[in-house]
Design a protein around this motif. Structure first.
Motif, PDB file in Angstrom:
ATOM      1  N   TYR A   9       9.218  12.172   5.428  1.00 23.09           N
ATOM      2  CA  TYR A   9       9.428  13.615   5.478  1.00 23.09           C
ATOM      3  C   TYR A   9      10.829  14.050   5.879  1.00 23.09           C
ATOM      4  O   TYR A   9      11.241  15.166   5.574  1.00 23.09           O
ATOM      5  N   ASP A  10      11.578  13.180   6.559  1.00 27.58           N
ATOM      6  CA  ASP A  10      12.879  13.620   7.037  1.00 27.58           C
ATOM      7  C   ASP A  10      14.010  13.271   6.081  1.00 27.58           C
ATOM      8  O   ASP A  10      15.081  13.861   6.123  1.00 27.58           O
ATOM      9  N   ARG A  32       3.142  17.132   5.227  1.00 24.77           N
ATOM     10  CA  ARG A  32       4.258  17.541   6.092  1.00 24.77           C
ATOM     11  C   ARG A  32       3.904  18.840   6.831  1.00 24.77           C
ATOM     12  O   ARG A  32       4.219  18.987   8.018  1.00 24.77           O
ATOM     13  N   ARG A  33       3.243  19.767   6.143  1.00 22.40           N
ATOM     14  CA  ARG A  33       2.833  21.006   6.804  1.00 22.40           C
ATOM     15  C   ARG A  33       1.851  20.726   7.933  1.00 22.40           C
ATOM     16  O   ARG A  33       1.913  21.348   9.005  1.00 22.40           O
ATOM     17  N   ARG A  82       1.661  17.907   9.663  1.00 20.37           N
ATOM     18  CA  ARG A  82       2.435  17.273  10.729  1.00 20.37           C
ATOM     19  C   ARG A  82       3.170  18.311  11.545  1.00 20.37           C
ATOM     20  O   ARG A  82       3.192  18.273  12.785  1.00 20.37           O
ATOM     21  N   ASP A  83       3.799  19.285  10.854  1.00 18.89           N
ATOM     22  CA  ASP A  83       4.544  20.330  11.553  1.00 18.89           C
ATOM     23  C   ASP A  83       3.616  21.161  12.430  1.00 18.89           C
ATOM     24  O   ASP A  83       3.966  21.526  13.562  1.00 18.89           O
ATOM     25  N   ALA A  84       2.413  21.468  11.909  1.00 16.26           N
ATOM     26  CA  ALA A  84       1.453  22.235  12.695  1.00 16.26           C
ATOM     27  C   ALA A  84       0.996  21.445  13.918  1.00 16.26           C
ATOM     28  O   ALA A  84       0.826  22.005  15.008  1.00 16.26           O
ATOM     29  N   THR A 121       2.700  19.008  15.590  1.00 18.50           N
ATOM     30  CA  THR A 121       3.764  18.914  16.602  1.00 18.50           C
ATOM     31  C   THR A 121       3.970  20.250  17.315  1.00 18.50           C
ATOM     32  O   THR A 121       4.177  20.279  18.533  1.00 18.50           O
ATOM     33  N   ALA A 122       3.877  21.355  16.566  1.00 20.11           N
ATOM     34  CA  ALA A 122       4.057  22.672  17.188  1.00 20.11           C
ATOM     35  C   ALA A 122       2.920  22.983  18.147  1.00 20.11           C
ATOM     36  O   ALA A 122       3.147  23.490  19.263  1.00 20.11           O
ATOM     37  N   ILE A 159       6.556  10.612  13.678  1.00 18.12           N
ATOM     38  CA  ILE A 159       6.253  11.731  12.784  1.00 18.12           C
ATOM     39  C   ILE A 159       7.145  11.788  11.551  1.00 18.12           C
ATOM     40  O   ILE A 159       7.009  12.700  10.739  1.00 18.12           O
TER      41      ILE A 159
END
Length: 462
Positions: A284-285, A368-369, A371-373, A375-376, A390
């Motif tokens: 993802y990065d 990815r969405r 994962r972002d949710a 971590t947030a 991640i």
């Protein structure tokens, strides 16, 4: 000529027996088949003529047995619909019913290793299957090449070269029924070559260590530190099993110095590296880390599957073999373990049409969405928990305060969550400092359930 049982009618296995004659024996046999549930309600029975021909008895005997059972309520007979088992015919066995205890199923599955099965591209896969089957030559439906269909091997060789940097010759590529199948075959070949041990990572899946051990191979664990698996500790082992692109479950790539070191070790010791590229397409990065196999195709066996990109249930994986190993592996695999040809042809068409690329890119964005949710939410609700691993894959590692892993696992169970602690994946001989953590798979829940699963997870965190 009498109608033959081999070509007409409905098959039914019965063994009329008893001292009361054929009619009574047939009636008893039919009644017993219905009573025990062997003939389910609604099952259509053969015509009286067909069953008489099959059993070698008079048609009137069958007709009379049918009539008796209709009168008793076991069967029904209607014009145009034939004779069928009555819907109310099955009687449960006498005696107290003992209900098996069924453990409560978790509400949400966060165990790593499975993608979102609800997102499987059914319509696109069905179209590819139709095109593949229409174009397939008749010989494709035979036993075929133990390596797999040439269409799939050719499509995979091109795809892996383009996307993962693998140097693949279709002649040295073998299609398997997933990773476990490939590892089972490789374990057999390595043992036959005189190999006695295969080094593994300090963290991983015990089922894979078990497959190697079943083949008669020891599985010593390599040390682990902040740079990942320490391949400098390799000694006289005949092979090593690694997840270099995304070390499972810790989530980091194998350090570049150690990538080079493991290839040098394999060359010096005439050994092999078994590269498990289980989710290498999901980075993802930045661009995904290339396959280790590209550094030395003569020393690295590349292993991949469609289990994460599509679904594990289609049972499709592959091995890209060093030329010197190919003949032994193909011989060990043999014809008996050839994967279903229709699935192979469909995946070949899926790759050639670009549908596979579209599926991976769509899945990458969706995961990815998530994962972002994740971590947030953890940063907001549980600031004492540190999320790592991640950058890629379908899971994350949540570092917990020391000593809290067991209690958090219990709290997660109370919240209806299925998930693993890091200790679940620790090798018995691991040479690594103990870390309390959760391994959270965010790929499995369907989109409709992800928010609820994430909320339940946050409630369980300290």
């Amino acid at each position: 000529m009498a109608e033959s049982w081999a070509t007409l009618g409905v098959d039914l296995h019965l063994e009329p027996a008893g001292a009361g004659g054929l009619r009574r024996g047939l009636t008893d046999a039919l009644r017993d088949a219905v009573r025990t549930g062997r003939l389910a309600p609604g099952t259509r029975l053969p015509s009286s003529r067909t069953l008489a021909d099959d059993l070698g008895i008079a048609r009137n005997t069958v007709a009379e047995a049918y009539a008796d059972l209709v009168a008793e309520g076991w069967l029904t007979a209607r014009q145009g619909s034939g004779t069928r088992v009555a819907e109310r015919a099955v009687v449960p066995p006498s005696g107290p019913a003992r209900q098996p205890r069924v453990p409560a199923r978790p509400t949400h599955n966060l165990v790593p290793g499975t993608p979102d099965l609800a997102a499987f591209p059914r319509a696109e896969w069905a179209r590819a299957a139709r095109r593949a089957l229409t174009a397939a030559p008749n010989e494709a439906l035979g036993y075929g090449d133990p390596r797999g269909r040439v269409e799939l091997r050719t499509a995979l060789a091109g795809y892996l070269a383009r996307v993962r940097g693998v140097r693949a010759d279709p002649d040295n590529l073998v299609v398997t029924a997933g990773f476990s199948h490939a590892l089972r075959v490789l374990g057999q070949v390595l043992r036959a070559r005189g190999v006695r041990s295969v080094a593994v990572e300090s963290y991983g899946l015990d089922v894979y260590w078990g497959l190697l051990q079943t083949a008669g191979l020891a599985t010593p664990a390599l040390p682990w530190d902040e740079l990942g698996t320490d391949t400098r500790a390799l000694g006289t082992e005949g092979a090593v099993l690694l997840t270099p692109a995304h070390q499972f479950p810790m989530g980091m790539p194998l350090h570049h110095d150690r990538r080079a070191a493991v290839v040098d070790w394999a060359r010096r010791n005439d050994s092999l590296v078994l590269e498990d590229d289980y989710d290498g397409e999901f980075r993802y990065d930045r661009q995904p880390v290339g396959a280790l196999q590209g550094l030395d195709p003569d020393r690295v066996v590349y292993l991949g599957t469609a289990s994460k990109s599509l679904a594990p249930g289609i049972r499709l994986g592959w091995m890209v073999l060093p030329p010197a190993l190919a003949e032994e592996v193909i011989g060990a695999k043999g014809h008996a373990d050839t994967v279903g040809v229709l699935e192979q042809l469909t995946l070949a068409e899926f790759l050639a049409s670009g549908a596979y690329d579209r599926q991976v890119r769509s899945a990458r964005l969706r995961y990815r969405r998530r994962r972002d949710a994740l971590t947030a939410a953890v940063a907001e609700r549980a600031p004492g928990v540190h999320v790592t691993g991640i950058a890629a894959g379908l899971h994350a590692v949540l570092r917990l305060p020391p000593g809290t892993e067991p209690s958090v696992i219990q709290a997660a169970a109370w919240q209806g969550l299925a998930l693993h602690g890091l200790s679940f994946h620790r090798h018995p001989e691991a040479r690594a400092e103990h870390v309390d953590a959760l391994v959270v798979g965010y790929g499995t829940p369907p989109d409709s359930a992800w928010s609820a699963a994430l909320e339940a997870l946050c409630r369980a965190l300290p």
